[in-house]
Scaffold this motif. Sequence first.
Motif, short mmCIF file in Angstrom:
data_model
loop_
_atom_site.label_atom_id
_atom_site.label_comp_id
_atom_site.label_asym_id
_atom_site.label_seq_id
_atom_site.Cartn_x
_atom_site.Cartn_y
_atom_site.Cartn_z
N ASP A 222 0.74 -0.99 0.08
CA ASP A 222 0.01 0.13 -0.10
C ASP A 222 0.72 1.19 -0.14
N ASP A 223 1.96 1.30 0.71
CA ASP A 223 2.68 2.37 0.81
C ASP A 223 3.40 2.88 -0.56
N ASP A 224 3.44 1.91 -1.15
CA ASP A 224 4.18 2.17 -2.70
C ASP A 224 3.21 2.62 -3.75
N ILE A 225 2.10 2.19 -3.55
CA ILE A 225 1.11 2.46 -4.52
C ILE A 225 0.64 3.89 -4.26
N ARG A 226 0.60 4.31 -3.00
CA ARG A 226 0.10 5.85 -2.60
C ARG A 226 1.27 6.97 -3.08
N GLU A 227 2.34 6.45 -3.58
CA GLU A 227 3.43 7.30 -3.90
C GLU A 227 3.14 8.10 -5.07
N PRO A 228 3.65 9.52 -5.44
CA PRO A 228 3.19 10.09 -6.71
C PRO A 228 3.85 9.28 -7.72
N SER A 229 3.10 9.37 -8.90
CA SER A 229 3.47 8.86 -10.12
C SER A 229 4.33 10.25 -10.82
N ALA A 230 4.39 10.11 -12.21
CA ALA A 230 5.58 11.18 -12.96
C ALA A 230 4.24 12.19 -13.35
N LEU A 231 2.86 11.52 -13.23
CA LEU A 231 1.59 12.49 -13.83
C LEU A 231 1.26 13.28 -12.71
N PRO A 232 1.43 14.71 -12.98
CA PRO A 232 1.34 15.67 -11.89
C PRO A 232 -0.21 15.39 -11.33
N GLY A 233 -0.39 15.32 -9.93
CA GLY A 233 -1.42 15.15 -9.30
C GLY A 233 -2.00 13.83 -9.19
N TRP A 234 -1.22 12.80 -9.89
CA TRP A 234 -1.93 11.52 -9.68
C TRP A 234 -0.78 10.53 -8.81
N ALA B 64 -1.78 4.61 -7.42
CA ALA B 64 -3.03 3.79 -7.22
C ALA B 64 -4.01 4.42 -8.24
N GLN B 65 -4.01 5.90 -8.32
CA GLN B 65 -5.06 6.46 -9.20
C GLN B 65 -4.70 5.85 -10.55
N LEU B 66 -3.60 5.92 -11.03
CA LEU B 66 -3.06 5.43 -12.26
C LEU B 66 -3.43 4.14 -12.73
N PHE B 67 -3.15 3.38 -11.66
CA PHE B 67 -3.43 2.03 -11.53
C PHE B 67 -5.15 1.83 -11.92
N ALA B 68 -5.88 2.46 -11.15
CA ALA B 68 -7.20 2.52 -11.21
C ALA B 68 -7.88 2.81 -12.72
N HIS B 69 -7.15 3.98 -13.03
CA HIS B 69 -7.34 4.39 -14.51
C HIS B 69 -7.07 3.31 -15.50
N LEU B 70 -5.89 2.89 -15.27
CA LEU B 70 -5.69 1.52 -16.35
C LEU B 70 -6.78 0.54 -16.37
N ARG B 71 -7.09 0.14 -15.01
CA ARG B 71 -8.35 -0.56 -14.77
C ARG B 71 -9.48 -0.16 -15.57
N GLY B 72 -9.83 1.00 -15.55
CA GLY B 72 -11.23 1.50 -16.39
C GLY B 72 -10.80 1.39 -17.76
N VAL B 73 -9.54 1.93 -18.21
CA VAL B 73 -9.28 1.80 -19.76
C VAL B 73 -9.21 0.48 -20.14
N GLY B 74 -8.75 -0.63 -19.56
CA GLY B 74 -8.95 -1.95 -20.04
C GLY B 74 -10.32 -2.32 -20.14
N LEU B 75 -11.20 -2.14 -19.08
CA LEU B 75 -12.40 -2.57 -19.41
C LEU B 75 -13.19 -1.67 -20.54
N GLY B 76 -12.99 -0.50 -20.52
CA GLY B 76 -13.74 0.48 -21.58
C GLY B 76 -13.35 0.03 -22.87
#
Length: 250
Positions: free
Chosen positions: A32-44, A47-59
Amino acid sequence: MTLSEGAALLPAIAEMQQAACQFRQWLADHGDDDIREPSALPGWSRAQLFAHLRGVGLGLARQLEYAKRQEIVEMYDGGMDGRNADIAKHAALEQPELLAELESALGRLSAALDALDDADLTTKTAYRDGNVTDVVNAGWRELVIHHADLRIGASSQDWSPAFCRHLFSFLEARVPEKTRLVLQPLGAQPVTLSNGNTSGKSYVITGQLNDIAAWLAGREPIGQVDAFAAADAIELPELLAWPSGVPAKQ
């Protein structure tokens, strides 16, 4: 997969599958600590990016599944508001639940890709008012670019030459009107981009292929990217927004 051998999309699908495999492996190996760290995408966060990729995959999967039935469906339930709510919901999950959700979504996308045949590629879809080929290319962009954004061991330097050239074509829509960009990757042929009227300014953009592609995609290049106008060095020109709402070219 039933696409014919040598089909143009096969390398793109292979790169998507490689990225998906690395997403799963990294997420399985980190907490959990690792996935809460910032990505290179500002403000994300990651975990948010992985959640987005989940949605992209389904969509994307359901775009392909419906296309198989000659039907059209919206990319996301509830449109962009539904997409954003879904990201927030799944980004709040703990690591095991987020991993399970991501694996399920990427597995569904992989199955939809495996079911494609050559006759499907021009079938109309809702995504960008385009077709199945546009959907597959969207998955290529989403998975490969966000792989670098996640900061899990990949970067824009890992992008293939074919992917960089694809970004040059897709992101031509970011070039402002009355502007021409002459992309000059070192050691390669120049590529000229414009977005309609070219009667205004012309800029030459130089650098390594991957660095120019990263800049065009709104990412920080790892190497140097320079701009010139009438042989004078200038600041890199401003680009338009990412063309997510632009219908695909027919």
